[in-house]
Design a protein around this motif. Structure first.
Motif, PDB file in Angstrom:
ATOM      1  N   LEU A  80      18.416 -13.808 -11.861  1.00 46.91           N
ATOM      2  CA  LEU A  80      18.388 -14.231 -13.265  1.00 46.91           C
ATOM      3  C   LEU A  80      19.620 -13.735 -14.023  1.00 46.91           C
ATOM      4  O   LEU A  80      20.194 -12.701 -13.669  1.00 46.91           O
ATOM      5  CB  LEU A  80      17.137 -13.644 -13.935  1.00 46.91           C
ATOM      6  CG  LEU A  80      15.814 -14.289 -13.547  1.00 46.91           C
ATOM      7  CD1 LEU A  80      14.667 -13.303 -13.697  1.00 46.91           C
ATOM      8  CD2 LEU A  80      15.561 -15.520 -14.408  1.00 46.91           C
ATOM      9  N   CYS A 101      13.019 -10.861 -10.778  1.00 50.49           N
ATOM     10  CA  CYS A 101      11.768 -11.560 -10.472  1.00 50.49           C
ATOM     11  C   CYS A 101      11.317 -11.232  -9.053  1.00 50.49           C
ATOM     12  O   CYS A 101      10.303 -11.743  -8.582  1.00 50.49           O
ATOM     13  CB  CYS A 101      11.940 -13.066 -10.663  1.00 50.49           C
ATOM     14  SG  CYS A 101      10.393 -13.930 -11.041  1.00 50.49           S
ATOM     15  N   HIS A 103      12.823 -11.937  -6.150  1.00 52.09           N
ATOM     16  CA  HIS A 103      13.108 -12.896  -5.078  1.00 52.09           C
ATOM     17  C   HIS A 103      13.871 -12.216  -3.936  1.00 52.09           C
ATOM     18  O   HIS A 103      13.852 -12.708  -2.811  1.00 52.09           O
ATOM     19  CB  HIS A 103      13.871 -14.096  -5.630  1.00 52.09           C
ATOM     20  CG  HIS A 103      13.112 -14.857  -6.694  1.00 52.09           C
ATOM     21  ND1 HIS A 103      13.582 -15.995  -7.297  1.00 52.09           N
ATOM     22  CD2 HIS A 103      11.886 -14.628  -7.256  1.00 52.09           C
ATOM     23  CE1 HIS A 103      12.702 -16.441  -8.184  1.00 52.09           C
ATOM     24  NE2 HIS A 103      11.668 -15.616  -8.192  1.00 52.09           N
ATOM     25  N   GLU A 135      14.974 -21.176  -7.908  1.00 52.56           N
ATOM     26  CA  GLU A 135      13.601 -21.306  -8.433  1.00 52.56           C
ATOM     27  C   GLU A 135      13.595 -21.166  -9.943  1.00 52.56           C
ATOM     28  O   GLU A 135      12.794 -21.774 -10.630  1.00 52.56           O
ATOM     29  CB  GLU A 135      12.685 -20.245  -7.795  1.00 52.56           C
ATOM     30  CG  GLU A 135      11.191 -20.464  -8.064  1.00 52.56           C
ATOM     31  CD  GLU A 135      10.775 -20.149  -9.491  1.00 52.56           C
ATOM     32  OE1 GLU A 135       9.986 -20.927 -10.061  1.00 52.56           O
ATOM     33  OE2 GLU A 135      11.254 -19.145 -10.054  1.00 52.56           O
ATOM     34  N   GLU A 136      14.507 -20.319 -10.474  1.00 48.34           N
ATOM     35  CA  GLU A 136      14.499 -19.974 -11.906  1.00 48.34           C
ATOM     36  C   GLU A 136      15.101 -21.090 -12.756  1.00 48.34           C
ATOM     37  O   GLU A 136      16.205 -20.959 -13.283  1.00 48.34           O
ATOM     38  CB  GLU A 136      15.263 -18.667 -12.144  1.00 48.34           C
ATOM     39  CG  GLU A 136      14.692 -17.454 -11.418  1.00 48.34           C
ATOM     40  CD  GLU A 136      13.399 -16.928 -12.040  1.00 48.34           C
ATOM     41  OE1 GLU A 136      12.928 -17.517 -13.024  1.00 48.34           O
ATOM     42  OE2 GLU A 136      12.883 -15.922 -11.512  1.00 48.34           O
ATOM     43  N   HIS A 368      11.084 -10.424 -14.993  1.00 50.02           N
ATOM     44  CA  HIS A 368      12.108 -10.825 -15.963  1.00 50.02           C
ATOM     45  C   HIS A 368      12.440  -9.702 -16.951  1.00 50.02           C
ATOM     46  O   HIS A 368      13.028  -9.967 -18.005  1.00 50.02           O
ATOM     47  CB  HIS A 368      11.721 -12.105 -16.719  1.00 50.02           C
ATOM     48  CG  HIS A 368      11.642 -13.309 -15.822  1.00 50.02           C
ATOM     49  ND1 HIS A 368      11.817 -14.596 -16.267  1.00 50.02           N
ATOM     50  CD2 HIS A 368      11.412 -13.426 -14.491  1.00 50.02           C
ATOM     51  CE1 HIS A 368      11.681 -15.449 -15.261  1.00 50.02           C
ATOM     52  NE2 HIS A 368      11.430 -14.750 -14.166  1.00 50.02           N
TER      53      HIS A 368
HETATM   54 ZN    ZN Z   1      11.057 -15.615 -12.391  1.00 48.05          ZN
END
Ligand code: ZN
Ligand code: ZN
Length: 396
Positions: A80, A101, A103, A135-136, A368
Motif C-alpha cells: 500500500l 495488509c 500480503h 489486490e489493493e 492498513h
Molecule cells: Zn488491504
C-alpha cells in the motif's frame, strides 16, 4: 494444533522470505522484485512457473499422479502507499510504500506450503499456486482471469486466505455466503449558476441542491431497501466554493456504497441517480452522475466452505474455527475468482499485535495502519492449512 513438522522446521527460512518481502514493498502491478523472488524460490524447489499473467502474476504448477483433478490456492503480493511507522530491522526500505495488509505474509505462507508439497507429494492431481498482483484497488485477480487464468490452468475450485487482526492466533473465521462487501464509488457534480452571495436570487445555488441530495440519499438505506439487507452509503467528500461572498457554479459529492448483494446494489444505484436528477431538476440545476463498481461482494460457496471448515477443524480443533464469522463491509478482489469458480476464502487470526518486535509504531496493529505487521507465528499455521486443503482435495 496439528501442524506439519517439516513446515515447522522450515519456519526460519519462510520468516526470512516474509521479512525480505516486507522490507521491499511494491504497489499494484509493480510487484516485479516480489514476483522475481517468488518465481526464483518455486524454480529452486523444482516447481514449474508461468509468469506475466496480469503483468506481474506468477502461477506455480505442482503435478503428481494421473488424476485430472486440480485445485487453485491464491495469495496476493502487493503493498500500500503508506509511510511505515515501524522502525524494526525489516521495516520498509521503499519510503512511502508498506506491506500494511499482510500480503507479504500471504505470499510467504503459500511459499511455505509450496516448499513442503514439492518434497511430499501426497496427492493425485494438480495444485496451482496463484500469486496475484494488485489486490489493493487494482483488481489483479480480475486481470489474471481476463488473461486466461482459469482456461490456461483449469481448476475445479479456488481458495483464498487473509490474516485478520483481532482474531486470536490459531483461530480461523469463515462463513458460507457473503463474507465481504461489494465496493463501489460515486462522484456527483451539481451544476447551478454562480452569483454574488448577496444576490442569491440571480443564481442557482448548487450547495443547497447538493445538501438536499445528500440528505435524501440516506432514505434509500432506511426507506427503499429491505431492513434485512445490509448496506452502507457514505458521502466522504463535499466540495464547493472557495470564498465567503460568492455562490459557486458547482458542488461535488463523492463517496462509497457497500452491499453484500448485487440486486441491493442495483436498487441503491438506481435510486441515487433518480434522487440526484429529480432533486436537481426541482431547483433548475443540472447533475452529472458517475457510479463506478469496483469489487463485487465476496460470496463463499457452501460446499467448498464446508470442506475448508472440516480441514481447519482437523488442524486447530473445532472450537477454534468460527464457521459463522460476522461478515465485514471491507472488500477483496478474490470475489472475482469466486464468481468464476467455486471456492472459499477464510480469515486466519493475526492476534492483537503483541507479536510485534521492538521498534514498532505506536498505532494499533490493524490492517492498513502504518504500525501494522504480519504475525510470523501464522506462517506454519497458514502453510499447514494450504497443504492439508490440497491433500484432502486431491486425495489419492
Ligand atoms: Zn488491504
Ligand atoms: Zn489485504
Amino acid at each position: 494444533m496439528k501442524l506439519i513438522d517439516p513446515i515447522i522446521q522450515f519456519h526460519n527460512e519462510i520468516q526470512a522470505i516474509r521479512r525480505e518481502i516486507h522490507a521491499h514493498p511494491e504497489l499494484c502491478f509493480e510487484e516485479h522484485d516480489t514476483a522475481e523472488l517468488v518465481a526464483k524460490k518455486l524454480t529452486e524447489w523444482g516447481i514449474p512457473v508461468v509468469r506475466g499473467l496480469g503483468v506481474t502474476g506468477v502461477v506455480g504448477i505442482l503435478k503428481n499422479g494421473n488424476s485430472q483433478r486440480a485445485i487453485g490456492l491464491r495469495a496476493d503480493m502487493d503493498a500500500l502507499p503508506i509511510l511505515e511507522l515501524n522502525t524494526f530491522a525489516h521495516a520498509s526500505k521503499n519510503k512511502g510504500k508498506m506491506h500494511a495488509c499482510g500480503h507479504d505474509g500471504h505470499t510467504a505462507m503459500l511459499l511455505g506450503a509450496a516448499h513442503y508439497l514439492s518434497q511430499n507429494k501426497n496427492f493425485d492431481g494438480t495444485i496451482y499456486l496463484i500469486f496475484q498482483p494488485a489486490e489493493e484497488g487494482g483488481g489483479g485477480a480480475k486481470r489474471m482471469m481476463d488473461e486466461g487464468l482459469f482456461e490456461k490452468f483449469p481448476m475445479e475450485a479456488v481458495f483464498g486466505m487473509h490474516n485478520w487482526p483481532g482474531i486470536p492466533v490459531g483461530h480461523f473465521g469463515v462463513t458460507p455466503g457473503p463474507m465481504m462487501a461489494s465496493s463501489n464509488e460515486f462522484e456527483v457534480v451539481v451544476s447551478g449558476k454562480g452569483a454574488h452571495a448577496a444576490q442569491p436570487h440571480k443564481g442557482i445555488d448548487p450547495i443547497m441542491v447538493a445538501v438536499q441530495i445528500a440528505q435524501s440519499w440516506q432514505t434509500i438505506i432506511t426507506r427503499n431497501k429491505s431492513p434485512i439487507d445490509a448496506a452502507a452509503l457514505s458521502i466522504t467528500q463535499i466540495h464547493a466554493g472557495s470564498t465567503t461572498n460568492v455562490i459557486p457554479d458547482d458542488a461535488t459529492l463523492v463517496g462509497t456504497v457497500r452491499t453484500f448483494d448485487l440486486k441491493v446494489l442495483d436498487l441503491i444505484e438506481n435510486r441515487m441517480r433518480a434522487i440526484a436528477e429529480h432533486t436537481a431538476a426541482a431547483f433548475d440545476a443540472k447533475v452529472s452522475f458517475n457510479f463506478k463498481r469496483n469489487y463485487p461482494p465476496l460470496i463463499n460457496h457452501a460446499k467448498e466452505t464446508a470442506f475448508a471448515v472440516e480441514v481447519l477443524q482437523g488442524i486447530v480443533g473445532a472450537e477454534h474455527v468460527d464457521a459463522q464469522v460476522e461478515p465485514t463491509m471491507g472488500a477483496e478482489d478474490f470475489a472475482f475468482m469466486l464468481q468464476g469458480k467455486p471456492g472459499c476464502y477464510v480469515f486466519i487470526g493475526n492476534g492483537e499485535g503483541d507479536h510485534r518486535s521492538a521498534g514498532h509504531g505506536l498505532g494499533p496493529c490493524n490492517l492498513h495502519n502504518p504500525s501494522y505487521d504480519f504475525n510470523d507465528d501464522l506462517l506454519p499455521i497458514g502453510a499447514t492449512y494450504w497443504v492439508r486443503l490440497a491433500e484432502s482435495f486431491l486425495k489419492n
